[in-house]
Design a protein around this motif. Structure first.
Motif, PDB file in Angstrom:
ATOM      1  N   MET A  73      17.361   5.143 -42.177  1.00  0.00           N
ATOM      2  CA  MET A  73      16.712   4.961 -43.486  1.00  0.00           C
ATOM      3  C   MET A  73      17.879   4.577 -44.399  1.00  0.00           C
ATOM      4  SD  MET A  73      14.230   4.576 -45.520  1.00  0.00           S
ATOM      5  CE  MET A  73      13.817   4.596 -47.241  1.00  0.00           C
ATOM      6  N   ALA A  74      17.810   3.805 -45.347  1.00  0.00           N
ATOM      7  CA  ALA A  74      18.736   3.302 -46.474  1.00  0.00           C
ATOM      8  C   ALA A  74      18.099   3.264 -47.824  1.00  0.00           C
ATOM      9  CB  ALA A  74      19.400   2.042 -46.162  1.00  0.00           C
ATOM     10  N   ARG A  75      18.916   3.747 -48.764  1.00  0.00           N
ATOM     11  CA  ARG A  75      18.256   3.491 -50.039  1.00  0.00           C
ATOM     12  C   ARG A  75      19.328   2.485 -50.998  1.00  0.00           C
ATOM     13  NH1 ARG A  75      16.156   9.183 -49.736  1.00  0.00           N
ATOM     14  NH2 ARG A  75      18.404   9.742 -50.002  1.00  0.00           N
ATOM     15  N   ILE A  76      18.945   1.638 -51.421  1.00  0.00           N
ATOM     16  CA  ILE A  76      19.901   0.835 -52.059  1.00  0.00           C
ATOM     17  C   ILE A  76      19.400   0.561 -53.673  1.00  0.00           C
ATOM     18  CG2 ILE A  76      20.898  -1.691 -52.224  1.00  0.00           C
ATOM     19  CD1 ILE A  76      20.160  -1.987 -49.272  1.00  0.00           C
ATOM     20  N   TYR A  77      20.410   0.751 -54.471  1.00  0.00           N
ATOM     21  CA  TYR A  77      20.336   0.737 -56.157  1.00  0.00           C
ATOM     22  C   TYR A  77      21.227  -0.399 -56.436  1.00  0.00           C
ATOM     23  CZ  TYR A  77      19.106   5.552 -54.544  1.00  0.00           C
ATOM     24  OH  TYR A  77      18.741   6.559 -54.048  1.00  0.00           O
ATOM     25  N   LEU A  78      20.532  -1.413 -56.973  1.00  0.00           N
ATOM     26  CA  LEU A  78      20.995  -2.662 -57.763  1.00  0.00           C
ATOM     27  C   LEU A  78      20.873  -2.585 -59.305  1.00  0.00           C
ATOM     28  CD1 LEU A  78      19.743  -5.344 -55.436  1.00  0.00           C
ATOM     29  CD2 LEU A  78      21.951  -4.496 -55.456  1.00  0.00           C
ATOM     30  N   THR A  79      21.980  -2.884 -59.755  1.00  0.00           N
ATOM     31  CA  THR A  79      21.860  -3.083 -61.545  1.00  0.00           C
ATOM     32  C   THR A  79      21.427  -4.458 -62.001  1.00  0.00           C
ATOM     33  OG1 THR A  79      24.178  -3.702 -61.696  1.00  0.00           O
ATOM     34  CG2 THR A  79      23.623  -1.268 -62.062  1.00  0.00           C
ATOM     35  N   ARG A  80      21.391  -5.530 -61.173  1.00  0.00           N
ATOM     36  CA  ARG A  80      20.992  -6.877 -61.385  1.00  0.00           C
ATOM     37  C   ARG A  80      20.170  -7.303 -60.247  1.00  0.00           C
ATOM     38  NH1 ARG A  80      26.735  -9.757 -62.591  1.00  0.00           N
ATOM     39  NH2 ARG A  80      26.035 -10.160 -60.339  1.00  0.00           N
ATOM     40  N   PHE A  81      18.896  -6.477 -60.250  1.00  0.00           N
ATOM     41  CA  PHE A  81      18.165  -6.778 -59.284  1.00  0.00           C
ATOM     42  C   PHE A  81      17.619  -8.106 -58.878  1.00  0.00           C
ATOM     43  CE2 PHE A  81      14.332  -6.714 -56.629  1.00  0.00           C
ATOM     44  CZ  PHE A  81      14.375  -5.688 -55.764  1.00  0.00           C
ATOM     45  N   LYS A  82      17.188  -8.893 -60.041  1.00  0.00           N
ATOM     46  CA  LYS A  82      16.594 -10.288 -59.931  1.00  0.00           C
ATOM     47  C   LYS A  82      17.650 -11.207 -59.305  1.00  0.00           C
ATOM     48  CE  LYS A  82      12.532 -10.129 -62.654  1.00  0.00           C
ATOM     49  NZ  LYS A  82      11.940 -10.670 -63.878  1.00  0.00           N
ATOM     50  N   ASP A  83      19.000 -10.892 -59.949  1.00  0.00           N
ATOM     51  CA  ASP A  83      20.038 -12.016 -59.556  1.00  0.00           C
ATOM     52  C   ASP A  83      20.655 -11.672 -58.292  1.00  0.00           C
ATOM     53  OD1 ASP A  83      19.839 -13.033 -62.127  1.00  0.00           O
ATOM     54  OD2 ASP A  83      21.283 -11.732 -63.067  1.00  0.00           O
ATOM     55  N   ASP A  84      20.775 -10.375 -57.874  1.00  0.00           N
ATOM     56  CA  ASP A  84      21.524 -10.089 -56.689  1.00  0.00           C
ATOM     57  C   ASP A  84      20.803  -9.656 -55.470  1.00  0.00           C
ATOM     58  OD1 ASP A  84      23.918 -10.474 -58.427  1.00  0.00           O
ATOM     59  OD2 ASP A  84      23.987  -8.342 -58.716  1.00  0.00           O
ATOM     60  N   TYR A  85      19.412  -9.410 -55.659  1.00  0.00           N
ATOM     61  CA  TYR A  85      18.490  -9.158 -54.502  1.00  0.00           C
ATOM     62  C   TYR A  85      19.039 -10.032 -53.007  1.00  0.00           C
ATOM     63  CZ  TYR A  85      14.494  -7.290 -51.776  1.00  0.00           C
ATOM     64  OH  TYR A  85      13.877  -6.673 -50.897  1.00  0.00           O
ATOM     65  N   GLY A  99      17.026  -7.346 -35.016  1.00  0.00           N
ATOM     66  CA  GLY A  99      15.786  -6.493 -34.621  1.00  0.00           C
ATOM     67  C   GLY A  99      15.991  -5.087 -34.777  1.00  0.00           C
ATOM     68  N   ARG A 100      17.103  -4.699 -35.366  1.00  0.00           N
ATOM     69  CA  ARG A 100      17.579  -3.139 -35.422  1.00  0.00           C
ATOM     70  C   ARG A 100      17.903  -2.847 -36.969  1.00  0.00           C
ATOM     71  NH1 ARG A 100      17.124   0.285 -31.487  1.00  0.00           N
ATOM     72  NH2 ARG A 100      19.026   1.388 -31.906  1.00  0.00           N
ATOM     73  N   LEU A 101      17.138  -3.333 -37.779  1.00  0.00           N
ATOM     74  CA  LEU A 101      17.327  -3.009 -39.140  1.00  0.00           C
ATOM     75  C   LEU A 101      16.563  -1.660 -39.691  1.00  0.00           C
ATOM     76  CD1 LEU A 101      16.443  -6.446 -40.755  1.00  0.00           C
ATOM     77  CD2 LEU A 101      18.604  -5.564 -40.634  1.00  0.00           C
ATOM     78  N   PRO A 102      17.226  -0.884 -40.095  1.00  0.00           N
ATOM     79  CA  PRO A 102      16.891   0.645 -40.574  1.00  0.00           C
ATOM     80  C   PRO A 102      15.486   0.364 -41.804  1.00  0.00           C
ATOM     81  CG  PRO A 102      18.794   0.238 -41.606  1.00  0.00           C
ATOM     82  CD  PRO A 102      18.687  -1.053 -40.692  1.00  0.00           C
ATOM     83  N   ALA A 103      14.856   1.261 -41.770  1.00  0.00           N
ATOM     84  CA  ALA A 103      13.942   1.424 -42.987  1.00  0.00           C
ATOM     85  C   ALA A 103      14.541   1.448 -44.228  1.00  0.00           C
ATOM     86  CB  ALA A 103      13.051   2.554 -42.883  1.00  0.00           C
ATOM     87  N   ARG A 104      13.984   0.918 -45.341  1.00  0.00           N
ATOM     88  CA  ARG A 104      14.894   0.576 -46.484  1.00  0.00           C
ATOM     89  C   ARG A 104      14.373   0.638 -47.711  1.00  0.00           C
ATOM     90  NH1 ARG A 104      18.142  -5.049 -47.778  1.00  0.00           N
ATOM     91  NH2 ARG A 104      16.527  -4.950 -49.285  1.00  0.00           N
ATOM     92  N   THR A 105      14.518   1.256 -48.811  1.00  0.00           N
ATOM     93  CA  THR A 105      14.174   1.114 -50.053  1.00  0.00           C
ATOM     94  C   THR A 105      15.192   0.388 -51.029  1.00  0.00           C
ATOM     95  OG1 THR A 105      12.658   3.114 -49.651  1.00  0.00           O
ATOM     96  CG2 THR A 105      13.114   2.448 -52.122  1.00  0.00           C
ATOM     97  N   CYS A 106      14.753  -0.534 -51.829  1.00  0.00           N
ATOM     98  CA  CYS A 106      15.734  -1.068 -52.831  1.00  0.00           C
ATOM     99  C   CYS A 106      15.176  -1.241 -54.024  1.00  0.00           C
ATOM    100  CB  CYS A 106      15.985  -2.449 -52.103  1.00  0.00           C
ATOM    101  SG  CYS A 106      17.568  -3.176 -53.204  1.00  0.00           S
ATOM    102  N   VAL A 107      15.982  -0.569 -55.117  1.00  0.00           N
ATOM    103  CA  VAL A 107      15.284  -0.576 -56.501  1.00  0.00           C
ATOM    104  C   VAL A 107      16.224  -0.977 -57.460  1.00  0.00           C
ATOM    105  CG1 VAL A 107      13.842   1.373 -55.848  1.00  0.00           C
ATOM    106  CG2 VAL A 107      15.946   1.736 -56.638  1.00  0.00           C
ATOM    107  N   GLY A 108      15.832  -1.466 -58.482  1.00  0.00           N
ATOM    108  CA  GLY A 108      16.713  -1.735 -59.781  1.00  0.00           C
ATOM    109  C   GLY A 108      16.665  -0.612 -60.595  1.00  0.00           C
ATOM    110  N   VAL A 109      18.149  -0.418 -61.048  1.00  0.00           N
ATOM    111  CA  VAL A 109      18.365   0.869 -61.970  1.00  0.00           C
ATOM    112  C   VAL A 109      19.228   0.233 -63.070  1.00  0.00           C
ATOM    113  CG1 VAL A 109      18.522   2.312 -60.090  1.00  0.00           C
ATOM    114  CG2 VAL A 109      20.482   1.121 -60.682  1.00  0.00           C
ATOM    115  N   THR A 110      19.141   0.870 -64.106  1.00  0.00           N
ATOM    116  CA  THR A 110      20.013   0.743 -65.501  1.00  0.00           C
ATOM    117  C   THR A 110      21.468   0.904 -65.428  1.00  0.00           C
ATOM    118  OG1 THR A 110      19.341   2.835 -66.319  1.00  0.00           O
ATOM    119  CG2 THR A 110      17.851   1.081 -66.588  1.00  0.00           C
ATOM    120  N   GLY A 111      22.008   1.581 -64.429  1.00  0.00           N
ATOM    121  CA  GLY A 111      23.370   1.778 -64.494  1.00  0.00           C
ATOM    122  C   GLY A 111      23.622   2.476 -63.438  1.00  0.00           C
ATOM    123  N   LEU A 112      25.185   2.335 -62.934  1.00  0.00           N
ATOM    124  CA  LEU A 112      25.677   2.985 -61.774  1.00  0.00           C
ATOM    125  C   LEU A 112      27.209   3.375 -62.196  1.00  0.00           C
ATOM    126  CD1 LEU A 112      24.728   0.769 -58.688  1.00  0.00           C
ATOM    127  CD2 LEU A 112      23.877   3.123 -59.298  1.00  0.00           C
TER     128      LEU A 112
END
Length: 128
Positions: A73-85, A99-112
């Motif tokens: 599983m992975a969690r990905i955080y992006l500050t420019r979601f629409k531009d960078d996804y 065929g071996r991609l992990p489960a994943r959540t990707c969310v937009g955030v306001t800062g890192l």
């Protein structure tokens, strides 16, 4: 539980372990797109930053004797979601076998930390 700090690994931006291991699972702290040699210095653009994050994750995984093939599983955080996804997805895919991609959540955030564009954390299963 085992708390891991990988020698030569990424420089923490806060008080945490690189990874914590319990019951065959490894929780890898979110990594930033800097390098152990130049903490806080980030490459330009989402592709370069994603590659830098993945290489920091690889350092931690290598130090634990596991690899990207063990990521569940992975969690990905992006500050420019629409531009960078889209570019993030293309870069991400290159680190895993077809065929071996992990489960994943990707969310937009306001800062890192460091004003990074991306941060990624992982859950890994240690092979038996």
């Amino acid at each position: 539980m085992r708390f891991h700090m990988i020698p030569g690994g990424p420089t923490p931006v806060a008080p945490f372990s690189h990874a914590v291991e319990t019951d065959g699972l490894i929780f890898v702290t979110g990594q930033m797109p800097d390098t152990p040699e130049a903490p806080g210095v980030l490459p330009d653009g989402i592709v370069a930053q994603t590659r830098a994050v993945m290489e920091n994750l690889r350092l931690v995984l290598d130090g634990l004797g596991v690899g990207f093939e063990d990521v569940a599983m992975a969690r990905i955080y992006l500050t420019r979601f629409k531009d960078d996804y889209p570019a993030l997805n293309e870069t991400w895919r290159s680190y895993f076998a077809p065929g071996r991609l992990p489960a994943r959540t990707c969310v937009g955030v306001t800062g890192l930390a460091y004003d990074a564009l991306v941060e990624i954390d992982l859950v890994v299963r240690r092979p038996a």
